[in-house]
Design a protein around this motif. Structure first.
Motif, PDB file in Angstrom:
ATOM      1  N   ALA A 124       0.819  -1.213   0.000  1.00  0.00           N
ATOM      2  CA  ALA A 124       0.000   0.000   0.000  1.00  0.00           C
ATOM      3  C   ALA A 124       0.854   1.265   0.000  1.00  0.00           C
ATOM      4  CB  ALA A 124      -0.930  -0.003   1.206  1.00  0.00           C
ATOM      5  N   ALA A 125       2.010   1.221   0.684  1.00  0.00           N
ATOM      6  CA  ALA A 125       2.885   2.391   0.711  1.00  0.00           C
ATOM      7  C   ALA A 125       3.375   2.744  -0.680  1.00  0.00           C
ATOM      8  CB  ALA A 125       4.067   2.134   1.646  1.00  0.00           C
ATOM      9  N   ASP A 126       3.654   1.722  -1.499  1.00  0.00           N
ATOM     10  CA  ASP A 126       4.065   1.980  -2.889  1.00  0.00           C
ATOM     11  C   ASP A 126       2.946   2.665  -3.653  1.00  0.00           C
ATOM     12  OD1 ASP A 126       6.484   0.734  -2.356  1.00  0.00           O
ATOM     13  OD2 ASP A 126       5.725  -1.237  -2.943  1.00  0.00           O
ATOM     14  N   GLN A 127       1.716   2.243  -3.381  1.00  0.00           N
ATOM     15  CA  GLN A 127       0.567   2.863  -4.050  1.00  0.00           C
ATOM     16  C   GLN A 127       0.443   4.329  -3.661  1.00  0.00           C
ATOM     17  OE1 GLN A 127      -4.259   2.546  -3.795  1.00  0.00           O
ATOM     18  NE2 GLN A 127      -3.116   0.645  -3.567  1.00  0.00           N
ATOM     19  N   PHE A 128       0.607   4.630  -2.359  1.00  0.00           N
ATOM     20  CA  PHE A 128       0.506   6.022  -1.912  1.00  0.00           C
ATOM     21  C   PHE A 128       1.539   6.893  -2.623  1.00  0.00           C
ATOM     22  CE2 PHE A 128      -0.593   3.972   2.428  1.00  0.00           C
ATOM     23  CZ  PHE A 128      -1.825   3.575   1.926  1.00  0.00           C
ATOM     24  N   GLU A 129       2.782   6.414  -2.668  1.00  0.00           N
ATOM     25  CA  GLU A 129       3.858   7.197  -3.271  1.00  0.00           C
ATOM     26  C   GLU A 129       3.684   7.328  -4.777  1.00  0.00           C
ATOM     27  OE1 GLU A 129       7.418   5.304  -1.962  1.00  0.00           O
ATOM     28  OE2 GLU A 129       7.232   6.017   0.113  1.00  0.00           O
ATOM     29  N   VAL A 150     -11.974   5.512  -9.463  1.00  0.00           N
ATOM     30  CA  VAL A 150     -12.265   5.815  -8.073  1.00  0.00           C
ATOM     31  C   VAL A 150     -12.716   7.271  -7.971  1.00  0.00           C
ATOM     32  CG1 VAL A 150     -10.646   4.111  -7.175  1.00  0.00           C
ATOM     33  CG2 VAL A 150      -9.858   6.453  -7.601  1.00  0.00           C
ATOM     34  N   THR A 151     -13.153   7.677  -6.800  1.00  0.00           N
ATOM     35  CA  THR A 151     -13.579   9.063  -6.589  1.00  0.00           C
ATOM     36  C   THR A 151     -12.363   9.934  -6.286  1.00  0.00           C
ATOM     37  OG1 THR A 151     -13.887   8.760  -4.208  1.00  0.00           O
ATOM     38  CG2 THR A 151     -15.756   8.233  -5.640  1.00  0.00           C
ATOM     39  N   PRO A 152     -12.460  11.243  -6.507  1.00  0.00           N
ATOM     40  CA  PRO A 152     -11.352  12.133  -6.142  1.00  0.00           C
ATOM     41  C   PRO A 152     -10.980  12.043  -4.665  1.00  0.00           C
ATOM     42  CG  PRO A 152     -12.874  13.282  -7.598  1.00  0.00           C
ATOM     43  CD  PRO A 152     -13.513  11.970  -7.262  1.00  0.00           C
ATOM     44  N   LEU A 153     -11.973  11.743  -3.788  1.00  0.00           N
ATOM     45  CA  LEU A 153     -11.678  11.620  -2.362  1.00  0.00           C
ATOM     46  C   LEU A 153     -10.695  10.491  -2.092  1.00  0.00           C
ATOM     47  CD1 LEU A 153     -12.144  12.403   0.586  1.00  0.00           C
ATOM     48  CD2 LEU A 153     -14.149  10.901   0.599  1.00  0.00           C
ATOM     49  N   GLN A 156      -7.329  11.785  -2.901  1.00  0.00           N
ATOM     50  CA  GLN A 156      -6.887  12.716  -1.864  1.00  0.00           C
ATOM     51  C   GLN A 156      -6.426  11.967  -0.615  1.00  0.00           C
ATOM     52  OE1 GLN A 156     -10.442  15.064  -1.503  1.00  0.00           O
ATOM     53  NE2 GLN A 156      -9.791  16.571  -3.019  1.00  0.00           N
ATOM     54  N   ARG A 157      -7.116  10.888  -0.286  1.00  0.00           N
ATOM     55  CA  ARG A 157      -6.703  10.104   0.880  1.00  0.00           C
ATOM     56  C   ARG A 157      -5.347   9.436   0.648  1.00  0.00           C
ATOM     57  NH1 ARG A 157     -12.547   7.215   2.333  1.00  0.00           N
ATOM     58  NH2 ARG A 157     -13.353   8.937   3.632  1.00  0.00           N
ATOM     59  N   ARG A 158      -5.115   8.922  -0.577  1.00  0.00           N
ATOM     60  CA  ARG A 158      -3.820   8.307  -0.887  1.00  0.00           C
ATOM     61  C   ARG A 158      -2.706   9.352  -0.797  1.00  0.00           C
ATOM     62  NH1 ARG A 158      -7.042   4.967  -0.421  1.00  0.00           N
ATOM     63  NH2 ARG A 158      -7.444   3.102  -1.677  1.00  0.00           N
ATOM     64  N   LEU A 159      -2.986  10.552  -1.276  1.00  0.00           N
ATOM     65  CA  LEU A 159      -1.988  11.624  -1.221  1.00  0.00           C
ATOM     66  C   LEU A 159      -1.705  12.030   0.223  1.00  0.00           C
ATOM     67  CD1 LEU A 159      -3.286  13.852  -4.162  1.00  0.00           C
ATOM     68  CD2 LEU A 159      -1.354  12.269  -4.185  1.00  0.00           C
ATOM     69  N   ARG A 244      -9.413  22.231  10.171  1.00  0.00           N
ATOM     70  CA  ARG A 244      -8.648  21.039   9.789  1.00  0.00           C
ATOM     71  C   ARG A 244      -9.643  19.903   9.570  1.00  0.00           C
ATOM     72  NH1 ARG A 244      -3.484  19.733  11.340  1.00  0.00           N
ATOM     73  NH2 ARG A 244      -3.580  21.088  13.193  1.00  0.00           N
ATOM     74  N   ARG A 245      -9.566  19.257   8.413  1.00  0.00           N
ATOM     75  CA  ARG A 245     -10.516  18.187   8.084  1.00  0.00           C
ATOM     76  C   ARG A 245      -9.791  16.847   8.023  1.00  0.00           C
ATOM     77  NH1 ARG A 245     -13.109  22.586   5.731  1.00  0.00           N
ATOM     78  NH2 ARG A 245     -15.396  22.542   5.963  1.00  0.00           N
ATOM     79  N   ASP A 246     -10.379  15.879   8.670  1.00  0.00           N
ATOM     80  CA  ASP A 246      -9.867  14.512   8.640  1.00  0.00           C
ATOM     81  C   ASP A 246     -10.490  13.804   7.445  1.00  0.00           C
ATOM     82  OD1 ASP A 246      -8.993  11.963   9.042  1.00  0.00           O
ATOM     83  OD2 ASP A 246      -9.716  11.769  11.100  1.00  0.00           O
ATOM     84  N   LEU A 247      -9.685  13.555   6.412  1.00  0.00           N
ATOM     85  CA  LEU A 247     -10.206  12.959   5.181  1.00  0.00           C
ATOM     86  C   LEU A 247     -10.715  11.534   5.393  1.00  0.00           C
ATOM     87  CD1 LEU A 247      -7.551  14.133   2.540  1.00  0.00           C
ATOM     88  CD2 LEU A 247      -9.835  15.054   2.950  1.00  0.00           C
ATOM     89  N   PHE A 248     -10.330  10.916   6.512  1.00  0.00           N
ATOM     90  CA  PHE A 248     -10.696   9.516   6.734  1.00  0.00           C
ATOM     91  C   PHE A 248     -11.900   9.371   7.664  1.00  0.00           C
ATOM     92  CE2 PHE A 248      -6.173   9.775   5.828  1.00  0.00           C
ATOM     93  CZ  PHE A 248      -6.067   8.915   4.747  1.00  0.00           C
TER      94      PHE A 248
END
Length: 677
Positions: A124-129, A150-153, A156-159, A244-248
């Motif tokens: 998953a870390a490779d996917q985030f990067e 997938v959705t833009p959200l 944004q969470r991966r980023l 501050r917004r928690d995207l998760f």
């Protein structure tokens, strides 16, 4: 769209004579029963979107069907389903040429199994990067989301996860940090704060909730805070407030306000506007405060309202409503006896509606006189849900004395005729609760004290040492603090309060105990070795959890409150751990006590409830008590300064407000001064 050309196919055929690459029209491809993957999953739509935008990046593996008219896909069933979906939606042609690897019929199942087994999902870390790298290349978030279906959200969470501290990401790859912890830490972009929140905490305090709270402890949770509900998040942001917004987090949660000063100013300004409106009613003073407690209101006395005679129209309306209410009550009794629940429910709802109308009519016949408004005041505040609450007719001590004196002088009564101590005023008798209910309620008080003590290592240690000093150095016993030095946990509270296991205090204590129970070894020697090696601050935390479980303040008497000193030390607030309900309290006291309680937190409802049966009164009392913070006398403030909370709200007749000064001339002067102030 295809990524394999005819020339590449010919080259592959030459390189692997046992297998061959073909371009097969989509209409000639069929799923094969020899495909070992039977479950395609629920992501076919996303895969189809990806193929449409990026192309088919991997060929299908096929065998020639027995009729030699089409090919069976033994590996690549998901890709085939996605291509069929695109053709059905007319996104590609029905004869779209699909690159396929033709294998021998005998090796079909082996090829299918090999493709599905001999592969490993990327970390998953490779996917985030990788998502972050696409953004760095200038790709818009919307385009990336469309590429992967997938959705833009989601992007944004991966980023957000890709921006976590490199040290934490390395530990995530090494399985030292889990994904839930990583998502909690991602609420801030400050790498130093992320690392401090995680690495400075003991292992058992690294759960996602604790990490998130540590990173937002100086901010306001918009989902819970009453000021945010009152002001409104949009208004706060329009005024320039930081968020501050928690995207998760869920859609309506995970929003934290960073400018507490701005929020306070906006709330105060809005309350001040409401206070100006109330001030126009002619009150002597009006104060606007964001929050008040029962203790605050107890510093005031309630000015009496004066009834007026109903006019002909009002009298006729009240009589009609009373007759209707009586008629509904009789019909409801009949329906209950006939066990017609549907009809009984409809009648009950109708009765409530009529009762509300009658109550409103009766309330209109009570009002504060101009002379009362000229002396009394108003507090404009908010309840726990952020709803405005206006407390009218409040009298401070001097104002109460002045009004009482004025009433006596105007009535021709000599103030010296009374002894001034109030003994001649009959006081209502307090109805004692049963011993069974006292034990039940004190069991909940025990549970609340236990969790508060478990969270306060300093007081836990002091309580333990207090008992030891009295036993060892003073040859006595610990008579005030209810700590059993012999370590006998009070684990029988369910016998007194059947609802104890589900109570907030019991659940919270269990959540504190469970991590320790899992962490500590059961072997006696191993346990002692671990405790000896444990850091002192961590050992004290463990001590607090253990000492807390020995607290026992169960009592059979309503006014017996053992452990008062301990409760004061931890700042016990029973309203945080116990809620008055029909099952837990109101159903176990008399009808008179229920009505007395309702008179404290909803005085306008007493006349309506008095006409109902006890079970219905108990149910209504539970509903009306929600959000008021009302507590029965047994749970009053442990410092002894607060009596039954409702005293601050009870209507007090003018003639019993306060005893007057002895000198009548002085009385009149004081009245004039107060009323003119």
């Amino acid at each position: 769209m295809n990524t394999i050309t005819h020339q590449e196919v010919q080259a592959l055929q030459a390189a692997t004579p046992a297998q061959s690459m073909l371009l097969v029209p989509l209409s000639q491809l069929r799923p094969s029963k020899r495909n070992v993957r039977k479950t395609l999953g629920a992501s076919i739509n996303a895969l189809a979107s990806s193929i449409q935008r990026v192309g088919l990046l991997q060929n299908l593996t096929v065998i020639l069907a027995s009729n030699r008219e089409h090919y069976e896909v033994v590996a690549g069933g998901r890709r085939l389903a996605a291509l069929k979906l695109l053709a059905k939606k007319h996104r590609i042609a029905k004869d779209f040429e699909v690159p396929c690897l033709l294998v021998a019929d005998a090796s079909a199942r082996t090829a299918s199994l090999t493709e599905n087994v001999q592969r490993e999902t990327m970390h998953a870390a490779d996917q985030f990067e990788a998502f972050a790298a696409l953004i760095a290349e200038g790709r818009p978030i919307e385009d990336i989301a469309a590429d992967f279906g997938v959705t833009p959200l989601v992007v944004q969470r991966r980023l957000k996860l890709a921006n976590v501290s490199p040290r934490l990401m390395a530990d995530y790859r090494a399985d030292e940090v889990n994904l839930d912890q990583l998502m909690a830490l991602a609420i801030t972009d400050d790498h130093a704060a992320q690392e401090a929140a995680f690495y400075d905490a003991p292992n058992w305090q690294r759960n996602p909730t604790a990490l998130r709270e540590r990173l937002t402890e100086r901010e306001i949770d918009a989902h819970r805070h009453p000021l945010v509900r009152f002001v409104g998040l949009d208004t706060y942001e329009a005024a320039g407030g930081g968020v501050r917004r928690d995207l998760f987090a869920d859609a309506d949660q995970g929003i934290y306000l960073t400018d507490t000063g701005l929020l306070d100013r906006l709330a105060q300004d809005k309350l001040a506007g409401m206070a100006d409106t109330v001030r126009a009613e002619g009150w002597a003073w009006v104060e606007a405060v964001p929050a008040t407690t029962y203790a605050d209101l107890q510093t005031f006395q309630r000015a009496p309202k004066e009834p007026r005679k109903a006019n002909a129209r009002e009298a006729k309306r009240i009589a009609k409503l009373q007759a209707k209410l009586q008629e509904i009550g009789q019909a409801l009794d009949t329906a209950l006896e006939a066990e017609d629940e549907e009809k009984a429910e409809a009648l009950d709802e109708e009765g409530r509606s009529v009762g509300d109308q009658l109550e409103a009519m009766e309330a209109e016949l009570l009002a504060y006189s101009p002379s009362i408004r000229a002396a009394a005041g108003v507090v404009v505040t908010l309840d726990r849900q952020g709803e405005p609450v206006i407390h009218r007719g409040l009298l401070r001590e001097a104002e109460a004395k002045a009004l009482r004196t004025l009433a006596r002088v105007q009535g021709g009564i000599d103030p010296e005729d009374t002894d001034g101590d109030g003994d001649d005023i009959p006081k209502p008798k307090k109805t004692a609760i049963s011993e069974k209910l006292a034990r039940r309620m004190s069991a909940h008080r025990t549970a609340a004290l236990q969790i508060e003590l478990a969270r306060n290592p300093q007081v836990s240690l002091a309580a333990l040492v207090h008992g030891m000093v009295q036993r060892v150095l003073q040859n006595g016993y610990a008579v005030e603090l209810p700590i059993r030095i012999s370590v006998r946990p009070q684990d029988g509270l369910e016998g007194y309060a059947p609802d104890w296991p589900q109570s907030p205090a019991a659940v919270a204590l269990k959540e504190l105990q469970q991590p320790w129970g899992e962490k500590l070894p059961e072997d006696d020697g191993d346990l002692f070795a671990m405790l000896v090696a444990m850091p002192q601050d961590e050992l004290v935390l463990l001590l607090a959890v253990c000492v807390a479980s020995t607290v026992d303040v169960v009592s059979s008497r309503e006014h017996d409150a053992p452990g008062t000193m301990l409760a004061q030390a931890v700042g016990l607030d029973m309203a945080a751990w116990w809620t008055p309900t029909a099952e837990g309290y109101f159903s176990h006291v008399s009808k008179a006590m229920i009505l007395e309680a309702v008179g404290q937190f909803a005085p306008g409802q007493v006349s309506r409830l008095a006409k109902l049966k006890k079970a219905d009164i108990a149910s209504e009392a539970e509903r009306l008590a929600v959000g008021t913070g009302w507590m029965p006398a047994m749970f009053k403030s442990d410092d002894g300064t607060a009596d039954a909370q409702g005293n601050a709200q009870a209507d007090v007749p003018t003639e019993t407000l306060e005893e007057a000064p002895e000198d009548a001339a002085t009385e009149v002067e004081e009245v004039a001064e107060v009323l003119a102030a």
